[in-house]
Design an enzyme around this catalytic site. Structure first.
Site, PDB file in Angstrom:
ATOM      1  N   CYS A   2       0.814  -1.209   0.000  1.00  0.00           N
ATOM      2  CA  CYS A   2       0.000   0.000   0.000  1.00  0.00           C
ATOM      3  C   CYS A   2       0.855   1.270   0.000  1.00  0.00           C
ATOM      4  O   CYS A   2       1.970   1.265   0.503  1.00  0.00           O
ATOM      5  CB  CYS A   2      -0.881   0.025   1.235  1.00  0.00           C
ATOM      6  SG  CYS A   2      -1.865  -1.453   1.448  1.00  0.00           S
ATOM      7  N   ARG A  27       5.171  -0.094  -6.112  1.00  0.00           N
ATOM      8  CA  ARG A  27       5.163  -0.885  -4.883  1.00  0.00           C
ATOM      9  C   ARG A  27       4.172  -2.041  -4.945  1.00  0.00           C
ATOM     10  O   ARG A  27       4.210  -2.932  -4.114  1.00  0.00           O
ATOM     11  CB  ARG A  27       4.807   0.022  -3.702  1.00  0.00           C
ATOM     12  CG  ARG A  27       5.797   1.145  -3.483  1.00  0.00           C
ATOM     13  CD  ARG A  27       5.290   2.108  -2.447  1.00  0.00           C
ATOM     14  NE  ARG A  27       5.177   1.477  -1.159  1.00  0.00           N
ATOM     15  CZ  ARG A  27       6.138   1.462  -0.244  1.00  0.00           C
ATOM     16  NH1 ARG A  27       7.258   2.074  -0.485  1.00  0.00           N
ATOM     17  NH2 ARG A  27       5.971   0.869   0.907  1.00  0.00           N
ATOM     18  N   TRP A  75      -3.008  -2.667  -1.464  1.00  0.00           N
ATOM     19  CA  TRP A  75      -2.625  -4.044  -1.792  1.00  0.00           C
ATOM     20  C   TRP A  75      -3.389  -4.918  -0.812  1.00  0.00           C
ATOM     21  O   TRP A  75      -3.145  -4.878   0.392  1.00  0.00           O
ATOM     22  CB  TRP A  75      -1.114  -4.195  -1.612  1.00  0.00           C
ATOM     23  CG  TRP A  75      -0.542  -5.479  -2.101  1.00  0.00           C
ATOM     24  CD1 TRP A  75      -0.157  -5.784  -3.387  1.00  0.00           C
ATOM     25  CD2 TRP A  75      -0.255  -6.646  -1.317  1.00  0.00           C
ATOM     26  NE1 TRP A  75       0.345  -7.056  -3.435  1.00  0.00           N
ATOM     27  CE2 TRP A  75       0.299  -7.614  -2.187  1.00  0.00           C
ATOM     28  CE3 TRP A  75      -0.403  -6.976   0.023  1.00  0.00           C
ATOM     29  CZ2 TRP A  75       0.696  -8.874  -1.757  1.00  0.00           C
ATOM     30  CZ3 TRP A  75      -0.017  -8.238   0.451  1.00  0.00           C
ATOM     31  CH2 TRP A  75       0.525  -9.166  -0.437  1.00  0.00           C
ATOM     32  N   ASN A  99      -1.849   2.119   5.911  1.00  0.00           N
ATOM     33  CA  ASN A  99      -0.944   1.028   5.510  1.00  0.00           C
ATOM     34  C   ASN A  99      -0.686   0.196   6.756  1.00  0.00           C
ATOM     35  O   ASN A  99      -0.501   0.756   7.833  1.00  0.00           O
ATOM     36  CB  ASN A  99       0.400   1.568   5.035  1.00  0.00           C
ATOM     37  CG  ASN A  99       0.309   2.239   3.683  1.00  0.00           C
ATOM     38  OD1 ASN A  99      -0.740   2.232   3.047  1.00  0.00           O
ATOM     39  ND2 ASN A  99       1.416   2.821   3.248  1.00  0.00           N
ATOM     40  N   GLY A 100      -0.618  -1.116   6.591  1.00  0.00           N
ATOM     41  CA  GLY A 100      -0.328  -1.973   7.742  1.00  0.00           C
ATOM     42  C   GLY A 100      -1.510  -2.884   8.045  1.00  0.00           C
ATOM     43  O   GLY A 100      -2.412  -3.047   7.212  1.00  0.00           O
ATOM     44  N   GLU A 483      18.822 -17.376  -7.117  1.00  0.00           N
ATOM     45  CA  GLU A 483      18.388 -16.027  -7.443  1.00  0.00           C
ATOM     46  C   GLU A 483      17.837 -15.967  -8.881  1.00  0.00           C
ATOM     47  O   GLU A 483      16.822 -15.338  -9.143  1.00  0.00           O
ATOM     48  CB  GLU A 483      19.550 -15.034  -7.249  1.00  0.00           C
ATOM     49  CG  GLU A 483      19.309 -13.618  -7.703  1.00  0.00           C
ATOM     50  CD  GLU A 483      18.086 -12.954  -7.066  1.00  0.00           C
ATOM     51  OE1 GLU A 483      17.535 -13.469  -6.088  1.00  0.00           O
ATOM     52  OE2 GLU A 483      17.656 -11.912  -7.604  1.00  0.00           O
ATOM     53  N   LYS A 487      13.986 -14.923 -10.058  1.00  0.00           N
ATOM     54  CA  LYS A 487      13.705 -13.860 -11.026  1.00  0.00           C
ATOM     55  C   LYS A 487      12.729 -14.351 -12.077  1.00  0.00           C
ATOM     56  O   LYS A 487      11.753 -13.698 -12.410  1.00  0.00           O
ATOM     57  CB  LYS A 487      15.027 -13.431 -11.668  1.00  0.00           C
ATOM     58  CG  LYS A 487      15.315 -11.998 -11.822  1.00  0.00           C
ATOM     59  CD  LYS A 487      15.520 -11.111 -10.632  1.00  0.00           C
ATOM     60  CE  LYS A 487      14.850 -11.461  -9.352  1.00  0.00           C
ATOM     61  NZ  LYS A 487      15.304 -10.776  -8.178  1.00  0.00           N
ATOM     62  N   GLU A 490       9.154 -14.962 -10.592  1.00  0.00           N
ATOM     63  CA  GLU A 490       8.315 -13.841 -10.165  1.00  0.00           C
ATOM     64  C   GLU A 490       7.826 -12.979 -11.306  1.00  0.00           C
ATOM     65  O   GLU A 490       6.766 -12.376 -11.198  1.00  0.00           O
ATOM     66  CB  GLU A 490       9.011 -12.990  -9.089  1.00  0.00           C
ATOM     67  CG  GLU A 490      10.133 -12.110  -9.546  1.00  0.00           C
ATOM     68  CD  GLU A 490      10.666 -11.220  -8.402  1.00  0.00           C
ATOM     69  OE1 GLU A 490      11.878 -11.084  -8.308  1.00  0.00           O
ATOM     70  OE2 GLU A 490       9.863 -10.674  -7.621  1.00  0.00           O
ATOM     71  N   HIS A 506      19.293 -36.903  -5.955  1.00  0.00           N
ATOM     72  CA  HIS A 506      18.516 -37.152  -4.734  1.00  0.00           C
ATOM     73  C   HIS A 506      17.052 -36.797  -4.923  1.00  0.00           C
ATOM     74  O   HIS A 506      16.311 -36.648  -3.960  1.00  0.00           O
ATOM     75  CB  HIS A 506      19.124 -36.375  -3.564  1.00  0.00           C
ATOM     76  CG  HIS A 506      20.541 -36.774  -3.311  1.00  0.00           C
ATOM     77  ND1 HIS A 506      20.884 -37.962  -2.713  1.00  0.00           N
ATOM     78  CD2 HIS A 506      21.704 -36.158  -3.643  1.00  0.00           C
ATOM     79  CE1 HIS A 506      22.203 -38.064  -2.661  1.00  0.00           C
ATOM     80  NE2 HIS A 506      22.719 -36.979  -3.226  1.00  0.00           N
ATOM     81  N   LYS A 603       6.553  -4.358  -4.143  1.00  0.00           N
ATOM     82  CA  LYS A 603       7.982  -4.076  -4.079  1.00  0.00           C
ATOM     83  C   LYS A 603       8.490  -4.139  -2.646  1.00  0.00           C
ATOM     84  O   LYS A 603       9.543  -4.668  -2.378  1.00  0.00           O
ATOM     85  CB  LYS A 603       8.254  -2.690  -4.683  1.00  0.00           C
ATOM     86  CG  LYS A 603       9.716  -2.287  -4.673  1.00  0.00           C
ATOM     87  CD  LYS A 603      10.533  -3.179  -5.581  1.00  0.00           C
ATOM     88  CE  LYS A 603      12.007  -2.866  -5.566  1.00  0.00           C
ATOM     89  NZ  LYS A 603      12.815  -3.948  -6.167  1.00  0.00           N
TER      90      LYS A 603
END
Ligand code: M6R
Length: 608
Positions: A2, A27, A75, A99-100, A483, A487, A490, A506, A603
């Protein structure tokens, strides 16, 4: 996640609110809204599901010249993305953005019987709670906000306005950032300083437990216990160019390509190639304190976690008598791990606001362990709460997928490791090769990027129909593979997972079939031949292998090869990661997805 913006001043609020919300788009959000209030108290509340363009369309039909207002990008946490759940929320004369997460919203809601709830959000409960203390304007808004917040459990950054007094905004924070911008006859607010860039350079970062009453030319900050706070005015360093695409089609490509410069900024003034040493001022540890370190705990989430894993592989190569544990913040915060007193914790975060990482920082500090931030966002909560730190200085990272931050986080942590090793008296001959390669990296990154781009684009297009991928590497190439897979996952929504080559037999080898491709990171080095044998095993089972290597005469019968020409050896995986970044970028373009704002993601993850 948010975003909050607010304006009170001589200008028209709608313009700033809209442009501010656009700045915060990166964000991640799923609905947006704005309320402005005219001098006569008439409020115009406009909210829309989906992109800000939808809100903009509605606003075009209700242009207002009101001089005060607040706005929000939401969000979803409590309740689906919808117009009703979008902020600002109204209760009586009060409008509130939040926000929160209000954890005790259900209990509070039961007590607010006079308010007719229109949304499923915890934020509307907070609006109703403030309104219950405001009593139609009989009490000052700031007092009503304070009374309400005293009953709240959870995290918040809030902005509140009232149609009864269209001259003031009340803001407060606990766990969710808020910045107050000081202008000429105008006061602006944002949850992220990037929304203020170009409007003012002077800002006050609110601390947890503080509340502020803002008018166009006054800012009064106090604690929830009504103690006045003399707030520090700081400078916003970001410039406009840093938050614009600058001719690139996407922020992601801009940020990948920026890496020669962003890493240079990380290294600036910290590397002495002549002496073969590094010097980090920020951590603030004495030589004696550095010598005593026996354990390093590296804490982060997502890409920051991978950067920590990678740095750990390097640091243990040259730092004697030290154990390194790199941990995922969301797990570590609830573990009962014992931290020895001779440990130091590296708290890694691009945004400096990640809720889980911040929670770990606070837990670790409680145990009396020194905390060192490896942070990008200047003035962020983590940067302010750590005992010392090293900013990575890569400039704003706008694309949700983290790229330039990863490279600089990993190298900054390796430099911290070198600092410990220097203090512990490790022979300069052991450390010099690391320092020399680090100093060369920015230039080598530039060469690799310009060299490999066309072929990576071509290979990515060829594999664009695949929905499954396996990334493989060993030693330092293993966290690099992790990493790379993150990428791709996402932004391309490809089910990409990373394995250490040695783990293939394995279990993961069973996956190899025509639905999967395998991206193998094959740096020169002691384990190269072993990794090659593992590639043979994948090929023998019909695998579709793409190899990334710095071995000039590599000639295995794989489907695609990206050869990196460089004389960098130890840090070759850092260069290979550029290939993974570009690969994910071009694959996403080929699949036709939103590169900079992938679905469901934000973000800066400011809630747990
Ligand atoms: O701001 P932080 O570095 O604390 O963020 C941590 C993760 O949320 C972040 O790295 C995330 O994994 C990225 N989207 C990955 O590209």
């Amino acid at each position: 996640m948010c975003g909050i913006v607010g304006y009170v001043g001589k200008g028209e609020a709608q313009g700033f609110l809209l442009s501010g919300l656009k700045r915060l788009e990166y964000r991640g959000y799923d609905s947006a809204g704005i309320v402005t209030i005219a001098e006569d108290g008439t409020a115009t509340l406009i909210r829309a599901k989906g992109k800000i363009a939808n809100l903009e369309e509605k606003l075009a039909k209700s242009r207002r010249s009101d001089k005060i207002g607040i706005g929000h990008t939401r969000w979803a946490t409590h309740g689906e993305p919808s117009e009703e759940n979008a902020h600002p929320h109204k209760a009586g004369d009060i409008y509130l953005v939040h926000n929160g997460i209000i954890e005790n919203y259900k209990e509070l809601k039961k007590t607010l019987t006079e308010h007719k709830f229109e949304s499923e959000t915890d934020s509307e409960v907070l609006a109703a709670l403030v309104n219950s203390f405001y009593k139609d304007g009989k009490y000052p808004l700031v007092n009503a906000v304070v009374q309400a917040l005293k009953l709240v459990q959870g995290t918040y950054g809030i902005a509140v306005v009232s149609s009864k007094n269209p001259e003031e905004i009340v803001v407060a924070r606990s766990g969710s950032p808020l910045v107050i911008g000081i202008g000429n006859d105008e006061t602006l607010i944002a949850s992220d300083a990037s929304a203020l860039v170009g409007h003012t350079k002077r800002a006050i970062y609110l601390n947890d437990g503080e509340v502020a009453r803002l008018t166009k030319n006054s800012i009064e900050v106090k604690t929830l216990n009504s103690e006045p706070v003399s707030a520090k005015v700081e400078e916003i360093e970001t410039n406009l160019a840093a938050i614009q695409k600058g001719g690139y089609e996407h922020f992601l490509l801009k940020e990948i390509v920026e890496q020669p410069n962003s890493l240079k900024e990380t290294l600036r003034g910290r590397v002495n190639v002549e002496n073969g040493t590094v010097h980090l001022g920020g951590p603030g540890l004495t030589e004696a304190e550095l010598r005593k370190i026996k354990h390093l705990i590296i804490v982060g989430c997502g890409t920051a976690y991978h950067a920590g894993l990678l740095a750990g592989y390097y640091i243990e190569q040259f730092t004697p008598e030290i154990t390194i544990e790199t941990v995922i913040a969301s797990e570590y915060r609830y573990r009962s791990a014992y931290i020895p007193k001779d440990a130091v914790a590296l708290i890694v975060s691009q945004s400096g606001e990640t809720a889980d990482t911040l929670a770990c920082l606070r837990e670790i500090k409680k145990q009396g362990i020194k905390t060192i931030g490896i942070v990008n966002a200047i003035g962020s909560t983590i940067a302010r709460e750590v005992d010392g730190g090293t900013y990575v200085h890569v400039g704003p990272e706008i694309s949700v997928a983290s790229t330039k931050a990863f490279t600089s986080q990993a190298i900054a942590m390796v430099m911290f490791g070198l600092t410990i090793a220097q203090a512990k008296g490790v022979k300069p001959g052991v450390l010099r090769p690391y320092v020399e390669e680090i100093a060369k990296l920015p230039e080598e990154i530039g060469k690799v990027l310009s060299g490999v781009q066309p072929e990576v684009e071509e290979i990515a297009k060829k594999y664009a129909d695949y929905d499954h991928a396996i990334y493989l590497g060993r030693d330092t190439a293993y966290p690099t593979a992790m990493e790379g897979a993150l990428k791709l996952k996402e932004i391309s929504y490809v089910d990409a997972n990373a394995y250490a080559f040695g783990e293939l037999k394995h279990g993961p080898l069973a996956l190899v079939d025509d639905r999967f491709f395998e991206l193998a990171l094959l740096p020169k080095g002691a384990l190269y031949d072993k990794a090659i044998s593992n590639v043979q095993e994948v090929l023998a089972r019909g695998g579709h292998v793409i190899a990334v290597t710095n071995v000039a005469d590599f000639d295995m019968p794989v489907e695609g090869v990206v050869k990196i020409t460089t004389d960098i050896e130890m840090f070759a995986p850092v260069l290979m990661n550029l290939v993974s970044q570009l690969f994910a970028y071009y694959m996403t373009i080929a699949k036709g997805y939103n590169v900079d704002q992938p679905r469901n993601l934000a973000k800066s993850v400011t809630v747990e």
